[in-house]
Design a protein around this motif. Structure first.
Motif, PDB file in Angstrom:
ATOM      1  N   CYS A 132      36.786  50.678  46.027  1.00  0.00           N
ATOM      2  CA  CYS A 132      36.760  49.850  47.076  1.00  0.00           C
ATOM      3  C   CYS A 132      38.082  49.512  47.685  1.00  0.00           C
ATOM      4  CB  CYS A 132      36.153  48.234  46.487  1.00  0.00           C
ATOM      5  SG  CYS A 132      36.099  47.198  47.757  1.00  0.00           S
ATOM      6  N   ASN A 169      38.920  47.158  49.752  1.00  0.00           N
ATOM      7  CA  ASN A 169      39.077  45.681  50.514  1.00  0.00           C
ATOM      8  C   ASN A 169      40.047  44.907  49.936  1.00  0.00           C
ATOM      9  OD1 ASN A 169      37.163  45.848  52.659  1.00  0.00           O
ATOM     10  ND2 ASN A 169      35.421  45.675  51.297  1.00  0.00           N
ATOM     11  N   CYS A 228      39.917  41.990  48.439  1.00  0.00           N
ATOM     12  CA  CYS A 228      39.677  40.698  48.242  1.00  0.00           C
ATOM     13  C   CYS A 228      40.649  39.952  47.193  1.00  0.00           C
ATOM     14  CB  CYS A 228      38.157  40.502  48.078  1.00  0.00           C
ATOM     15  SG  CYS A 228      36.947  41.234  49.153  1.00  0.00           S
ATOM     16  N   CYS A 232      39.701  39.881  43.395  1.00  0.00           N
ATOM     17  CA  CYS A 232      39.064  41.043  42.908  1.00  0.00           C
ATOM     18  C   CYS A 232      39.866  41.834  42.117  1.00  0.00           C
ATOM     19  CB  CYS A 232      38.084  41.586  43.918  1.00  0.00           C
ATOM     20  SG  CYS A 232      37.058  42.535  43.020  1.00  0.00           S
ATOM     21  N   VAL A 246      38.301  45.070  41.203  1.00  0.00           N
ATOM     22  CA  VAL A 246      37.899  46.101  41.340  1.00  0.00           C
ATOM     23  C   VAL A 246      38.620  47.094  41.851  1.00  0.00           C
ATOM     24  CG1 VAL A 246      35.778  47.213  42.494  1.00  0.00           C
ATOM     25  CG2 VAL A 246      35.347  45.310  40.940  1.00  0.00           C
ATOM     26  N   PRO A 247      39.234  46.946  42.978  1.00  0.00           N
ATOM     27  CA  PRO A 247      40.144  47.897  43.633  1.00  0.00           C
ATOM     28  C   PRO A 247      41.081  48.663  42.620  1.00  0.00           C
ATOM     29  CG  PRO A 247      40.045  46.149  44.885  1.00  0.00           C
ATOM     30  CD  PRO A 247      39.413  45.748  43.765  1.00  0.00           C
ATOM     31  N   GLN A 269      30.427  49.485  46.394  1.00  0.00           N
ATOM     32  CA  GLN A 269      30.991  47.946  46.222  1.00  0.00           C
ATOM     33  C   GLN A 269      30.953  47.389  47.711  1.00  0.00           C
ATOM     34  OE1 GLN A 269      31.821  46.742  43.553  1.00  0.00           O
ATOM     35  NE2 GLN A 269      32.151  48.665  42.295  1.00  0.00           N
ATOM     36  N   ARG A 276      38.840  37.831  52.887  1.00  0.00           N
ATOM     37  CA  ARG A 276      37.556  38.477  53.006  1.00  0.00           C
ATOM     38  C   ARG A 276      37.421  38.881  54.364  1.00  0.00           C
ATOM     39  NH1 ARG A 276      34.063  39.864  49.317  1.00  0.00           N
ATOM     40  NH2 ARG A 276      32.182  39.077  50.311  1.00  0.00           N
TER      41      ARG A 276
END
Ligand code: 5AD
Ligand code: SF4
Length: 477
Positions: free
Chosen positions: A183, A185, A187, A190, A192-193, A227, A313
């Motif tokens: 991902c 993005n 955010c 988060c 995840v990245p 994602q 976001r």
């Protein structure tokens, strides 16, 4: 994506392998694999099972007979990590009795906790990050020579496109198909990245082929996973996913169409959409194909524009509501679900109230709701104070959950008297005399056993409901 479910990934695949792979009977080593977290992790475990069975392993449900135990981990919130740690200490006790047993962690906790889990706490022998699964057989061999083995390198192009996952069965009806990884993005809340790396898309031809194969082995539903599926992009000329606007590309709306065309009997779902990227083209593709399910998971996170800015976001409350409006306009009977975080950094009472009023406006059919949990390395950890007291987070979350229960119940009540097309998934968990399945809108329906089997489409008249389930009678099969 639904999170923090935990399942032992074995199911019926042992039988399938016995039929498909004659080396199964000769396989001597046994693999036990457990997954935590999002659907992507469950899908990854199927890739891992495929890599391992090609290397002579068979799977087992019984951890006590396993030679290799792998846990596919989740870092999204602190409590997900805590559950994995607890499990690892249980495995450590088993290992004391059976020192030959190899214990490894996979997935999102790998990178961050490799040092402490391997060296300080000595809870595991092996650590493999989400892009290192092809290396698992080598890592296991390294452990066999007395070393502790690690590969947490993140890749810019690994998509496991050529690996045909070993299906770890939801009754052999519904399968996950990963279309992209990572991902971009960022955010602010988060992790995840950082755990899954940069975003990359998978070759559409391999995606379509996987769906064709699933259909011919009896599956009737695929969920395309990423994602942020709306930023799927494959560059046709370069056979790559370089985002050069000049060259012909396959975008997500086009990919959806390609998959929908595989067969009208194959239902298509997808997750997760991002409000800033979801295009009307995707909605038009959904409206054009009956087999693309009328269901969108569109995480809002907060109903307040200032909080959304802090969350990075990329959209406002108004933008989000406009996207909801577009869904209703283009797909009149579409179910919508969301993710909500309560108590993000600096969230005031007034900002929380905006989430409550947005939920009322949208009247979601379903929601996943969480308390904010600060994660290491994230933008929020670096920039903001996690300053909403725990009891305020909890109070706000309770209010959000209670409201959602009333919306879910109201949404289900509206279905009473309607006839729904249901894909039969299997025997109901609660009663042998009932079966269950899902509507296109993703509602669980329970109905009496009849002259049909899992994988069949049937027409069910809805007679009653709870906030979680529809109850009905079969009127045609
Ligand atoms: N704290 C709480 N919830 C989180 N999510 C992601 N990161 C966090 C966090 N740090 C939630 C978001 C996301 C879902 C997958 O998990 O709502 O959409
Ligand atoms: Fe995390 Fe945002 Fe990427 Fe979803 S879109 S994985 S919330 S950074």
């Amino acid at each position: 994506m639904s999170l923090e479910e935990n399942e032992i990934l074995e199911g019926r695949q042992g039988e399938v392998l016995a039929r498909e792979d004659s080396s199964f009977a000769r396989a001597s080593k046994k693999l036990y694999i457990e997954s935590y977290g999002c659907q992507m992790n469950f899908s990854d475990s199927e890739v891992v099972a495929s890599i391992m069975t090609k290397n002579g392993f068979s799977t087992t449900r019984d951890v006590d007979e396993a030679d290799v135990v792998l846990i596919n981990t989740c870092s999204i919130r602190d409590n997900a990590e805590k559950r994995v740690r607890k499990r690892l200490t249980e495995f450590k006790k088993k290992k004391e009795k059976n020192p030959e047993m190899v214990v490894g962690i996979l997935g999102c906790m790998a990178e961050r906790l490799k040092k402490s889990l391997l060296e300080q706490e000595k809870l595991v022998d092996l650590v493999a990050g989400p892009d290192a699964y092809r290396d698992l057989p080598n890592l296991i061999e390294e452990v066999g020579t007395g070393q502790r083995a690690v590969n947490v390198l993140l890749s810019r192009d690994e998509t496991y496109a050529d690996i045909s996952p070993v299906r770890l069965d939801k009754g052999g009806v519904s399968a996950f198909v990963t279309i992209m990884r990572g991902c971009d993005n960022m955010c602010s809340f988060c992790v995840v990245p950082f755990t899954r790396g940069r975003e990359r898309s998978r070759d559409p031809e391999t995606i379509v082929q996987e769906c064709i194969d699933l259909l011919s082995s009896g599956y009737r539903e695929v969920t395309l996973l990423g994602q942020n599926v709306d930023s799927y992009r494959w560059n046709v000329s370069n056979k790559g996913e370089i985002k050069d606007k000049e060259l012909p590309t396959v975008n997500f709306a086009q990919l959806l169409e390609k998959v929908a065309k595989v067969s009208p009997d194959l239902r298509v779902r997808f997750s997760t959409s991002h409000p800033k990227d979801m295009t009307d083209d995707v909605l038009h593709a959904m409206a054009a194909y009956e087999n693309i399910c009328n269901y969108i998971h569109l995480p809002v996170q907060s109903g307040n524009t200032e909080v959304l800015k802090r969350m990075n976001r990329g959209y406002s409350r108004e933008w989000y509501l406009n996207r909801i409006e577009a869904i209703h306009q283009i797909i009149p009977d579409c179910a919508i679900s969301t993710d909500i975080i309560s108590g993000f950094c600096g969230e005031s009472d007034h900002e929380h109230d905006d989430t409550v009023t947005l939920m009322r406006l949208v009247a979601y059919d379903f929601a996943y709701m969480f308390k904010y949990s600060e994660r290491p390395k994230t933008l929020a950890e670096r920039k903001f104070k996690d300053d909403v007291p725990e009891e305020v987070k909890s109070k706000r979350l309770t209010e959000i959950i209670e409201n959602q229960l009333t919306y879910s119940l109201a949404s289900n009540k509206k279905r009473i008297g309607k006839v729904e097309k249901v894909l039969v998934e299997g025997v109901s968990k609660r009663s042998e005399e009932h079966m269950s399945g899902r509507t296109g809108r993703n509602s669980m329906v329970v109905f009496p056993v009849g002259d049909f089997q899992k994988g069949d489409y049937i027409q069910v008249k809805i007679l009653n409901c709870t906030s979680a389930t529809l109850l009905g009678e079969v009127i045609e099969n």
